[in-house]
Scaffold this motif. Structure first.
Motif, PDB file in Angstrom:
ATOM      1  N   GLY A   7      32.125   0.987  33.702  1.00 64.24           N
ATOM      2  CA  GLY A   7      31.199   0.454  32.706  1.00 64.24           C
ATOM      3  C   GLY A   7      31.415   1.065  31.337  1.00 64.24           C
ATOM      4  O   GLY A   7      31.303   0.375  30.312  1.00 64.24           O
ATOM      5  N   ILE A   8      31.742   2.367  31.309  1.00 64.60           N
ATOM      6  CA  ILE A   8      31.992   3.049  30.033  1.00 64.60           C
ATOM      7  C   ILE A   8      33.175   2.409  29.306  1.00 64.60           C
ATOM      8  O   ILE A   8      33.116   2.100  28.113  1.00 64.60           O
ATOM      9  CB  ILE A   8      32.283   4.545  30.274  1.00 64.60           C
ATOM     10  N   LEU A   9      34.258   2.193  30.028  1.00 60.64           N
ATOM     11  CA  LEU A   9      35.459   1.626  29.418  1.00 60.64           C
ATOM     12  C   LEU A   9      35.246   0.167  29.013  1.00 60.64           C
ATOM     13  O   LEU A   9      35.736  -0.276  27.974  1.00 60.64           O
ATOM     14  CB  LEU A   9      36.637   1.759  30.382  1.00 60.64           C
ATOM     15  N   LEU A  10      34.505  -0.566  29.815  1.00 61.32           N
ATOM     16  CA  LEU A  10      34.200  -1.946  29.459  1.00 61.32           C
ATOM     17  C   LEU A  10      33.304  -2.011  28.222  1.00 61.32           C
ATOM     18  O   LEU A  10      33.474  -2.892  27.367  1.00 61.32           O
ATOM     19  CB  LEU A  10      33.531  -2.659  30.640  1.00 61.32           C
ATOM     20  N   LEU A  11      32.372  -1.076  28.120  1.00 62.00           N
ATOM     21  CA  LEU A  11      31.510  -1.038  26.945  1.00 62.00           C
ATOM     22  C   LEU A  11      32.332  -0.747  25.689  1.00 62.00           C
ATOM     23  O   LEU A  11      32.047  -1.289  24.609  1.00 62.00           O
ATOM     24  CB  LEU A  11      30.415   0.013  27.116  1.00 62.00           C
ATOM     25  N   ALA A  12      33.357   0.083  25.818  1.00 62.53           N
ATOM     26  CA  ALA A  12      34.238   0.363  24.684  1.00 62.53           C
ATOM     27  C   ALA A  12      34.926  -0.919  24.220  1.00 62.53           C
ATOM     28  O   ALA A  12      35.009  -1.200  23.013  1.00 62.53           O
ATOM     29  CB  ALA A  12      35.275   1.416  25.069  1.00 62.53           C
ATOM     30  N   ILE A  13      35.398  -1.706  25.170  1.00 62.00           N
ATOM     31  CA  ILE A  13      36.053  -2.978  24.833  1.00 62.00           C
ATOM     32  C   ILE A  13      35.039  -3.923  24.175  1.00 62.00           C
ATOM     33  O   ILE A  13      35.349  -4.606  23.194  1.00 62.00           O
ATOM     34  CB  ILE A  13      36.659  -3.623  26.089  1.00 62.00           C
ATOM     35  N   LYS A  14      33.843  -3.942  24.701  1.00 59.60           N
ATOM     36  CA  LYS A  14      32.795  -4.791  24.135  1.00 59.60           C
ATOM     37  C   LYS A  14      32.515  -4.428  22.684  1.00 59.60           C
ATOM     38  O   LYS A  14      32.361  -5.300  21.821  1.00 59.60           O
ATOM     39  CB  LYS A  14      31.518  -4.659  24.970  1.00 59.60           C
ATOM     40  N   ARG A  15      32.444  -3.138  22.398  1.00 61.52           N
ATOM     41  CA  ARG A  15      32.131  -2.698  21.040  1.00 61.52           C
ATOM     42  C   ARG A  15      33.243  -3.062  20.051  1.00 61.52           C
ATOM     43  O   ARG A  15      32.981  -3.243  18.859  1.00 61.52           O
ATOM     44  CB  ARG A  15      31.864  -1.192  21.021  1.00 61.52           C
ATOM     45  N   LEU A  16      34.473  -3.177  20.531  1.00 66.08           N
ATOM     46  CA  LEU A  16      35.572  -3.569  19.648  1.00 66.08           C
ATOM     47  C   LEU A  16      35.466  -5.035  19.229  1.00 66.08           C
ATOM     48  O   LEU A  16      36.094  -5.458  18.256  1.00 66.08           O
ATOM     49  CB  LEU A  16      36.923  -3.322  20.332  1.00 66.08           C
ATOM     50  N   ASN A  17      34.701  -5.813  19.992  1.00 63.91           N
ATOM     51  CA  ASN A  17      34.334  -7.170  19.571  1.00 63.91           C
ATOM     52  C   ASN A  17      35.540  -8.085  19.347  1.00 63.91           C
ATOM     53  O   ASN A  17      35.489  -9.002  18.520  1.00 63.91           O
ATOM     54  CB  ASN A  17      33.484  -7.082  18.287  1.00 63.91           C
ATOM     55  N   GLY A  18      36.638  -7.821  20.054  1.00 67.13           N
ATOM     56  CA  GLY A  18      37.817  -8.662  19.894  1.00 67.13           C
ATOM     57  C   GLY A  18      38.532  -8.496  18.573  1.00 67.13           C
ATOM     58  O   GLY A  18      39.449  -9.263  18.247  1.00 67.13           O
ATOM     59  N   PRO A  90      24.200  -2.107  31.758  1.00 67.60           N
ATOM     60  CA  PRO A  90      23.099  -1.252  32.226  1.00 67.60           C
ATOM     61  C   PRO A  90      22.813  -0.087  31.284  1.00 67.60           C
ATOM     62  O   PRO A  90      23.727   0.464  30.650  1.00 67.60           O
ATOM     63  CB  PRO A  90      23.601  -0.740  33.580  1.00 67.60           C
ATOM     64  N   GLU A  91      21.556   0.307  31.204  1.00 66.63           N
ATOM     65  CA  GLU A  91      21.148   1.400  30.321  1.00 66.63           C
ATOM     66  C   GLU A  91      21.876   2.696  30.662  1.00 66.63           C
ATOM     67  O   GLU A  91      22.213   3.482  29.782  1.00 66.63           O
ATOM     68  CB  GLU A  91      19.636   1.604  30.430  1.00 66.63           C
ATOM     69  N   ALA A  92      22.131   2.927  31.956  1.00 67.59           N
ATOM     70  CA  ALA A  92      22.811   4.149  32.377  1.00 67.59           C
ATOM     71  C   ALA A  92      24.207   4.251  31.772  1.00 67.59           C
ATOM     72  O   ALA A  92      24.692   5.351  31.475  1.00 67.59           O
ATOM     73  CB  ALA A  92      22.900   4.212  33.906  1.00 67.59           C
ATOM     74  N   PHE A  97      27.660   6.894  27.885  1.00 70.81           N
ATOM     75  CA  PHE A  97      28.655   6.638  26.831  1.00 70.81           C
ATOM     76  C   PHE A  97      28.327   7.446  25.581  1.00 70.81           C
ATOM     77  O   PHE A  97      29.190   8.131  25.015  1.00 70.81           O
ATOM     78  CB  PHE A  97      28.660   5.141  26.514  1.00 70.81           C
ATOM     79  N   ASN A  98      27.083   7.379  25.148  1.00 68.91           N
ATOM     80  CA  ASN A  98      26.686   7.990  23.887  1.00 68.91           C
ATOM     81  C   ASN A  98      26.572   9.514  23.958  1.00 68.91           C
ATOM     82  O   ASN A  98      26.434  10.171  22.920  1.00 68.91           O
ATOM     83  CB  ASN A  98      25.361   7.399  23.411  1.00 68.91           C
ATOM     84  N   ARG A  99      26.627  10.080  25.171  1.00 67.24           N
ATOM     85  CA  ARG A  99      26.479  11.527  25.317  1.00 67.24           C
ATOM     86  C   ARG A  99      27.800  12.266  25.524  1.00 67.24           C
ATOM     87  O   ARG A  99      27.801  13.494  25.630  1.00 67.24           O
ATOM     88  CB  ARG A  99      25.572  11.837  26.525  1.00 67.24           C
ATOM     89  N   LEU A 100      28.913  11.551  25.549  1.00 71.15           N
ATOM     90  CA  LEU A 100      30.164  12.179  25.965  1.00 71.15           C
ATOM     91  C   LEU A 100      30.743  13.166  24.943  1.00 71.15           C
ATOM     92  O   LEU A 100      31.580  13.998  25.296  1.00 71.15           O
ATOM     93  CB  LEU A 100      31.202  11.109  26.315  1.00 71.15           C
ATOM     94  N   GLY A 101      30.356  13.056  23.695  1.00 69.32           N
ATOM     95  CA  GLY A 101      30.719  14.085  22.722  1.00 69.32           C
ATOM     96  C   GLY A 101      32.165  14.114  22.283  1.00 69.32           C
ATOM     97  O   GLY A 101      32.675  15.173  21.904  1.00 69.32           O
ATOM     98  N   GLY A 102      32.849  12.979  22.294  1.00 67.06           N
ATOM     99  CA  GLY A 102      34.243  12.960  21.889  1.00 67.06           C
ATOM    100  C   GLY A 102      34.468  13.439  20.464  1.00 67.06           C
ATOM    101  O   GLY A 102      35.507  14.022  20.152  1.00 67.06           O
TER     102      GLY A 102
END
Length: 340
Positions: A7-18, A90-92, A97-102
């Motif tokens: 889900g984390i990696l898919l959310l990253a792709i989603k945020r790139l918005n194509g 999902p909220e989880a 995702f937002n807590r990973l601290g990259g």
């Protein structure tokens, strides 16, 4: 089985918005400190995963093929399908995702290496036990050796460290706190692997690793400023600006103009432009009008699609501005400023 890490990696792709390529995400996941990758992470809210998924090209390709095969990803557009959207929503997923601290990964990682090695070294010496260092990191070993040579009441400080960590982890909460606790190695117990933590938490090993990264990042954030354990962060910085951009910034602070900074740094115009964009991205206050006339700033904001950070559509509408100027305006808009 669907894992939270997916889900984390898919959310990253989603945020790139194509709007960015597969290669763009690959560089973000590996933490490539190029101007383009830093800007991708900034504009598309990927800083928290920056450098947190280091992987080879073949493993990245295998991951994308897997997403495509399971019907989650349209690789031609590099956008999620409806099924992929569901996995990423999902909220989880967003919470982790937002807590990973990259954006703080070097700071976090070095602090962990120092502290975990110190705990293992001190406890082993206290119980007269030989040990293999839990961290195969020469700078961390040297740092801990020098620290232990100082005249301190280390037993009392260890109790303080323990109390500070416990209190911080109460704020962090599970499952993140559990992942952090079980990674520590003492005199008689070895820190658990991610596979072992995964078994405890009933997740996959990759999700367990992400829980640890998120937990440790949050712990360092919630520690009081006067916490004794913050001594392990000595000499480290959470500054997101690259070292080279910081050097250019220091020259601007001394009153040098763009051409003078370029001449002194002996760098290409495009490189100094990238440094200025970093300044616009990361500084709380930035003199935007020194680089873009106000009428153009307003026009760029009006032309920008509210759900896009694509530069080209704006550039094609305005013949009198450069991509550099559009990036600067976009950076300040991303920071929440408005000029209309």
């Amino acid at each position: 089985m669907v894992h939270l890490a997916d889900g984390i990696l898919l959310l990253a792709i989603k945020r790139l918005n194509g709007e960015r390529s597969e290669r763009s995400l690959f560089h973000v996941l590996n933490g490539k400190r190029s101007a383009t990758t830093l800007q991708d992470a900034f504009f598309y809210e990927l800083e928290s995963i920056f450098g947190q998924f280091p992987q080879a090209t073949y493993s990245y390709e295998s991951m994308l093929k897997g997403f495509e095969k399971r019907g989650w990803l349209d690789r031609k557009q590099f956008k999620l399908t409806k099924a992929g959207e569901m996995i990423s929503s999902p909220e989880a997923v967003e919470r982790l995702f937002n807590r990973l601290g990259g954006e703080r990964r070097d700071y976090n990682a070095t602090t962990w290496k120092r502290l975990s090695l110190f705990v293992q070294t001190f406890m082993s010496k206290e119980h007269a036990r030989t040990f293999y260092p839990v961290q195969a990191d020469r700078p961390a070993e040297q740092w801990v050796k020098q620290l232990l040579q100082l005249d301190r009441d280390w037993k009392a400080l260890m109790r303080t460290f323990h109390q500070e960590i416990e209190q911080a982890l109460d704020h962090v909460g599970d499952p993140y706190a559990t992942a952090v606790v079980y990674r520590f190695t003492g005199a008689f117990e070895t820190g658990l692997t991610y596979e072992q933590i995964a078994s405890l938490l009933d997740v996959d090993a990759e999700t367990a690793r992400l829980y640890f990264l998120a937990g440790w990042n949050e712990l360092l954030k919630v520690l009081p400023e006067d916490a004794k354990i913050r001594g392990f962060t000595y000499g480290l910085s959470t500054d997101r600006m690259t070292y080279s951009a910081r050097e250019s910034y220091d020259l601007f602070l001394k009153g040098y103009i763009f051409d003078q900074v370029q001449a002194r740094r002996r760098l290409r115009t495009s490189t100094i432009e990238d440094h200025v964009v970093e300044m616009a991205m990361y500084l709380a206050v930035f003199p935007l009008e020194q680089f873009v006339p106000m009428q153009d700033i307003v026009a760029i904001e009006k032309l920008r699609d509210p759900v896009s950070w694509a530069l080209k559509p704006v550039f094609e509408e305005m013949s009198n501005v450069s991509y550099f100027q559009i990036r600067l305006v976009f950076a300040r808009l991303k920071r929440g400023e408005t000029f209309v």
